[in-house]
Design a protein around this motif. Structure first.
Motif, PDB file in Angstrom:
ATOM      1  N   LYS A   2      11.189  -2.974 -14.839  1.00  0.00           N
ATOM      2  CA  LYS A   2      11.084  -2.921 -13.730  1.00  0.00           C
ATOM      3  C   LYS A   2      10.169  -4.012 -13.688  1.00  0.00           C
ATOM      4  O   LYS A   2       9.171  -4.112 -14.841  1.00  0.00           O
ATOM      5  CB  LYS A   2      11.250  -1.905 -12.859  1.00  0.00           C
ATOM      6  CG  LYS A   2      11.579  -0.641 -13.015  1.00  0.00           C
ATOM      7  CD  LYS A   2      11.572   0.033 -12.465  1.00  0.00           C
ATOM      8  CE  LYS A   2      10.564   1.407 -13.315  1.00  0.00           C
ATOM      9  NZ  LYS A   2      10.440   2.215 -12.541  1.00  0.00           N
ATOM     10  N   PRO A   3      10.272  -4.965 -12.357  1.00  0.00           N
ATOM     11  CA  PRO A   3       9.534  -5.987 -12.283  1.00  0.00           C
ATOM     12  C   PRO A   3       7.686  -5.281 -11.663  1.00  0.00           C
ATOM     13  O   PRO A   3       8.161  -4.381 -11.730  1.00  0.00           O
ATOM     14  CB  PRO A   3       9.898  -6.962 -11.713  1.00  0.00           C
ATOM     15  CG  PRO A   3      11.006  -5.639 -10.358  1.00  0.00           C
ATOM     16  CD  PRO A   3      11.625  -4.756 -11.777  1.00  0.00           C
ATOM     17  N   THR A   4       6.651  -5.982 -12.663  1.00  0.00           N
ATOM     18  CA  THR A   4       5.374  -4.952 -12.244  1.00  0.00           C
ATOM     19  C   THR A   4       5.290  -5.526 -10.443  1.00  0.00           C
ATOM     20  O   THR A   4       5.748  -6.203 -10.311  1.00  0.00           O
ATOM     21  CB  THR A   4       4.690  -5.784 -12.398  1.00  0.00           C
ATOM     22  OG1 THR A   4       4.701  -5.665 -13.918  1.00  0.00           O
ATOM     23  CG2 THR A   4       3.126  -5.837 -12.355  1.00  0.00           C
ATOM     24  N   LEU A   5       4.325  -4.355  -9.727  1.00  0.00           N
ATOM     25  CA  LEU A   5       3.983  -4.464  -7.569  1.00  0.00           C
ATOM     26  C   LEU A   5       2.783  -3.912  -8.461  1.00  0.00           C
ATOM     27  O   LEU A   5       2.446  -2.660  -9.136  1.00  0.00           O
ATOM     28  CB  LEU A   5       4.648  -3.447  -7.853  1.00  0.00           C
ATOM     29  CG  LEU A   5       4.223  -3.788  -5.923  1.00  0.00           C
ATOM     30  CD1 LEU A   5       4.049  -5.180  -5.519  1.00  0.00           C
ATOM     31  CD2 LEU A   5       4.458  -2.807  -5.583  1.00  0.00           C
ATOM     32  N   GLU A  23       3.784   5.769  -4.550  1.00  0.00           N
ATOM     33  CA  GLU A  23       5.653   6.739  -4.700  1.00  0.00           C
ATOM     34  C   GLU A  23       6.519   6.164  -4.323  1.00  0.00           C
ATOM     35  O   GLU A  23       7.949   6.396  -5.105  1.00  0.00           O
ATOM     36  CB  GLU A  23       4.512   7.996  -4.008  1.00  0.00           C
ATOM     37  CG  GLU A  23       4.087   8.834  -4.803  1.00  0.00           C
ATOM     38  CD  GLU A  23       3.196   9.894  -3.944  1.00  0.00           C
ATOM     39  OE1 GLU A  23       3.810  10.533  -2.428  1.00  0.00           O
ATOM     40  OE2 GLU A  23       2.336  10.455  -4.106  1.00  0.00           O
ATOM     41  N   LEU A  24       7.001   5.556  -3.122  1.00  0.00           N
ATOM     42  CA  LEU A  24       8.062   4.938  -2.324  1.00  0.00           C
ATOM     43  C   LEU A  24       8.765   4.117  -2.806  1.00  0.00           C
ATOM     44  O   LEU A  24       9.293   3.777  -3.269  1.00  0.00           O
ATOM     45  CB  LEU A  24       7.605   4.765  -1.031  1.00  0.00           C
ATOM     46  CG  LEU A  24       7.120   5.300  -0.270  1.00  0.00           C
ATOM     47  CD1 LEU A  24       7.621   5.395   1.254  1.00  0.00           C
ATOM     48  CD2 LEU A  24       8.338   7.012  -0.478  1.00  0.00           C
ATOM     49  N   LEU A  25       7.233   3.272  -3.865  1.00  0.00           N
ATOM     50  CA  LEU A  25       8.275   2.096  -5.410  1.00  0.00           C
ATOM     51  C   LEU A  25       7.897   2.535  -6.181  1.00  0.00           C
ATOM     52  O   LEU A  25       8.656   0.916  -6.654  1.00  0.00           O
ATOM     53  CB  LEU A  25       7.146   0.775  -4.656  1.00  0.00           C
ATOM     54  CG  LEU A  25       6.939   0.258  -3.054  1.00  0.00           C
ATOM     55  CD1 LEU A  25       5.519  -0.360  -2.689  1.00  0.00           C
ATOM     56  CD2 LEU A  25       7.881  -0.560  -2.950  1.00  0.00           C
ATOM     57  N   ALA A  26       7.749   3.266  -7.139  1.00  0.00           N
ATOM     58  CA  ALA A  26       7.468   3.344  -7.982  1.00  0.00           C
ATOM     59  C   ALA A  26       9.014   4.011  -8.517  1.00  0.00           C
ATOM     60  O   ALA A  26       9.445   3.466  -9.750  1.00  0.00           O
ATOM     61  CB  ALA A  26       7.163   4.559  -8.517  1.00  0.00           C
ATOM     62  N   LEU A 221       6.649  -0.534   5.484  1.00  0.00           N
ATOM     63  CA  LEU A 221       6.181  -1.319   4.438  1.00  0.00           C
ATOM     64  C   LEU A 221       6.393  -1.185   3.503  1.00  0.00           C
ATOM     65  O   LEU A 221       6.686  -2.546   2.943  1.00  0.00           O
ATOM     66  CB  LEU A 221       4.974  -0.647   4.505  1.00  0.00           C
ATOM     67  CG  LEU A 221       3.902  -1.522   3.998  1.00  0.00           C
ATOM     68  CD1 LEU A 221       3.106  -3.048   4.364  1.00  0.00           C
ATOM     69  CD2 LEU A 221       1.783  -0.863   3.746  1.00  0.00           C
ATOM     70  N   ALA A 222       6.744  -0.198   2.710  1.00  0.00           N
ATOM     71  CA  ALA A 222       7.367  -0.393   1.525  1.00  0.00           C
ATOM     72  C   ALA A 222       8.522  -0.806   1.325  1.00  0.00           C
ATOM     73  O   ALA A 222       9.146  -1.678   0.428  1.00  0.00           O
ATOM     74  CB  ALA A 222       7.545   1.655   1.152  1.00  0.00           C
ATOM     75  N   ASN A 223       9.961  -1.192   2.485  1.00  0.00           N
ATOM     76  CA  ASN A 223      10.416  -1.511   2.097  1.00  0.00           C
ATOM     77  C   ASN A 223      10.932  -2.709   2.533  1.00  0.00           C
ATOM     78  O   ASN A 223      11.666  -4.219   2.114  1.00  0.00           O
ATOM     79  CB  ASN A 223      11.867  -0.807   3.855  1.00  0.00           C
ATOM     80  CG  ASN A 223      13.278  -2.120   3.981  1.00  0.00           C
ATOM     81  OD1 ASN A 223      13.988  -1.428   2.735  1.00  0.00           O
ATOM     82  ND2 ASN A 223      13.091  -2.427   5.194  1.00  0.00           N
ATOM     83  N   ARG A 224       9.774  -3.473   3.362  1.00  0.00           N
ATOM     84  CA  ARG A 224       9.041  -4.898   3.434  1.00  0.00           C
ATOM     85  C   ARG A 224       8.337  -5.564   2.394  1.00  0.00           C
ATOM     86  O   ARG A 224       9.213  -6.797   1.669  1.00  0.00           O
ATOM     87  CB  ARG A 224       8.289  -5.236   4.603  1.00  0.00           C
ATOM     88  CG  ARG A 224       8.757  -4.902   6.038  1.00  0.00           C
ATOM     89  CD  ARG A 224       7.776  -5.005   6.860  1.00  0.00           C
ATOM     90  NE  ARG A 224       8.239  -4.417   7.906  1.00  0.00           N
ATOM     91  CZ  ARG A 224       8.927  -5.173   9.058  1.00  0.00           C
ATOM     92  NH1 ARG A 224       8.729  -6.477   9.504  1.00  0.00           N
ATOM     93  NH2 ARG A 224       9.157  -5.014  10.442  1.00  0.00           N
ATOM     94  N   ILE A 225       7.760  -4.804   1.723  1.00  0.00           N
ATOM     95  CA  ILE A 225       7.548  -5.185   0.575  1.00  0.00           C
ATOM     96  C   ILE A 225       8.417  -5.405  -0.524  1.00  0.00           C
ATOM     97  O   ILE A 225       8.905  -6.534  -1.906  1.00  0.00           O
ATOM     98  CB  ILE A 225       6.693  -4.565   0.129  1.00  0.00           C
ATOM     99  CG1 ILE A 225       5.097  -4.560   0.571  1.00  0.00           C
ATOM    100  CG2 ILE A 225       5.862  -4.892  -1.370  1.00  0.00           C
ATOM    101  CD1 ILE A 225       4.296  -3.516   0.155  1.00  0.00           C
ATOM    102  N   ARG A 226       9.392  -4.110  -0.549  1.00  0.00           N
ATOM    103  CA  ARG A 226      10.749  -4.397  -2.127  1.00  0.00           C
ATOM    104  C   ARG A 226      11.418  -5.303  -1.463  1.00  0.00           C
ATOM    105  O   ARG A 226      11.884  -6.175  -2.125  1.00  0.00           O
ATOM    106  CB  ARG A 226      11.215  -3.071  -2.084  1.00  0.00           C
ATOM    107  CG  ARG A 226      12.926  -2.564  -2.830  1.00  0.00           C
ATOM    108  CD  ARG A 226      13.409  -1.043  -2.393  1.00  0.00           C
ATOM    109  NE  ARG A 226      12.271  -0.151  -1.609  1.00  0.00           N
ATOM    110  CZ  ARG A 226      12.493  -0.051  -1.558  1.00  0.00           C
ATOM    111  NH1 ARG A 226      12.531  -0.236   0.084  1.00  0.00           N
ATOM    112  NH2 ARG A 226      11.338   1.237  -1.596  1.00  0.00           N
ATOM    113  N   THR A 227      11.640  -5.372   0.128  1.00  0.00           N
ATOM    114  CA  THR A 227      12.912  -6.908   0.188  1.00  0.00           C
ATOM    115  C   THR A 227      12.196  -8.272  -0.169  1.00  0.00           C
ATOM    116  O   THR A 227      12.977  -9.074  -0.598  1.00  0.00           O
ATOM    117  CB  THR A 227      13.319  -6.872   1.909  1.00  0.00           C
ATOM    118  OG1 THR A 227      13.741  -5.553   1.959  1.00  0.00           O
ATOM    119  CG2 THR A 227      14.178  -7.604   1.955  1.00  0.00           C
ATOM    120  N   PHE A 228      10.670  -8.383   0.150  1.00  0.00           N
ATOM    121  CA  PHE A 228       9.531  -9.477   0.079  1.00  0.00           C
ATOM    122  C   PHE A 228      10.171 -10.399  -1.799  1.00  0.00           C
ATOM    123  O   PHE A 228      10.385 -10.746  -1.602  1.00  0.00           O
ATOM    124  CB  PHE A 228       8.909  -9.686   0.046  1.00  0.00           C
ATOM    125  CG  PHE A 228       8.215 -11.355   0.747  1.00  0.00           C
ATOM    126  CD1 PHE A 228       8.302 -12.114   0.904  1.00  0.00           C
ATOM    127  CD2 PHE A 228       6.970 -11.103  -0.100  1.00  0.00           C
ATOM    128  CE1 PHE A 228       7.914 -13.577   1.570  1.00  0.00           C
ATOM    129  CE2 PHE A 228       6.129 -12.625  -0.429  1.00  0.00           C
ATOM    130  CZ  PHE A 228       7.066 -13.434   0.347  1.00  0.00           C
TER     131      PHE A 228
END
Length: 233
Positions: A2-5, A23-26, A221-228
């Protein structure tokens, strides 16, 4: 793999304020975070409590823990530290998402930001928030964190770490998010004008969104970060 965030907290914050987002992005990222100097229990020292120092902490963390470019999310002050760090070493960043980050600093805007940063007034008017800060920054003195934050903002207003030319020269993909209910003075138009200088910029206004991270729609917010991040991997 997995890539780092890397998640960066805001002023008066700590990594704990970003736990719901983490937690939502893990599932999609190796999520990492750290507390800036003087936050989350770290002792307050005026010489390390400044935006340039926080940017150096971001770079030091990436240098120590990452071999390639990392995705970064910065909330408020954390977003500014990320941009300042990327201006210095852009190759360490795959992309940056900011939320509620004040980009336009001047003596006037700094004065507007700091007028509420008085520990005594906070204890009298918002005692629950003062207690929250006490717990968040223990064993350090939360009042010292508040006063140091006011000094940081005053210094940024007197000499903004990033000028318009710096934004124009920042060749890293950046997603700039602002809440439509963010009432922080002078945040909107001036910050957008600076954001538009970014060569690889995506801008969005989040509906029904005030400034406090606790009141943000975290799944959105998690979805926007993930998509970008996926678009720039």
């Amino acid at each position: 793999m997995k890539p780092t965030l890397l998640l960066l907290h805001g002023a008066l914050g700590s990594p704990a304020t970003l736990e719901p987002l983490a937690e939502l992005l893990a599932a999609d990222f190796t999520v990492k975070t750290f507390a800036f100097a003087g936050h989350g229990g770290r002792e307050v020292h005026p010489e390390t409590f400044a935006l340039p120092q926080f940017a150096q902490e971001v770079l030091a963390f990436l240098q120590a823990h990452e071999t390639g470019p990392a995705h970064v999310f910065g909330y408020s002050m954390g977003g500014y530290a990320a941009l300042l760090a990327a201006r210095q070493e852009p190759a360490r960043f795959a992309g940056i998402t900011t939320l509620g980050t004040k980009l336009d600093w001047s003596p006037e805007s700094a004065a507007a930001e700091t007028r509420f940063l008085d520990p005594e007034k906070m204890q009298a008017k918002v005692p629950a928030f003062a207690e929250q800060l006490r717990q968040r920054h223990a064993p350090a003195d939360w009042t010292a964190v508040v006063r140091a934050t006011a000094s940081l903002m005053t210094a940024a207003g007197a000499q903004p770490p990033l000028a318009a030319a710096d934004f124009a020269a920042l060749h890293v993909p950046v997603q700039v998010l602002m809440g439509d209910g963010d009432l922080t003075p002078e945040r909107g138009d001036a910050s957008r004008q600076l954001a538009e200088q970014l060569p690889q910029m995506q801008y969005a206004v989040l509906p029904n969104t005030p400034h406090p991270i606790e009141r943000v729609n975290i799944p959105d917010l998690a979805n926007r970060i993930r998509t970008f991040a996926w678009a720039h991997s």
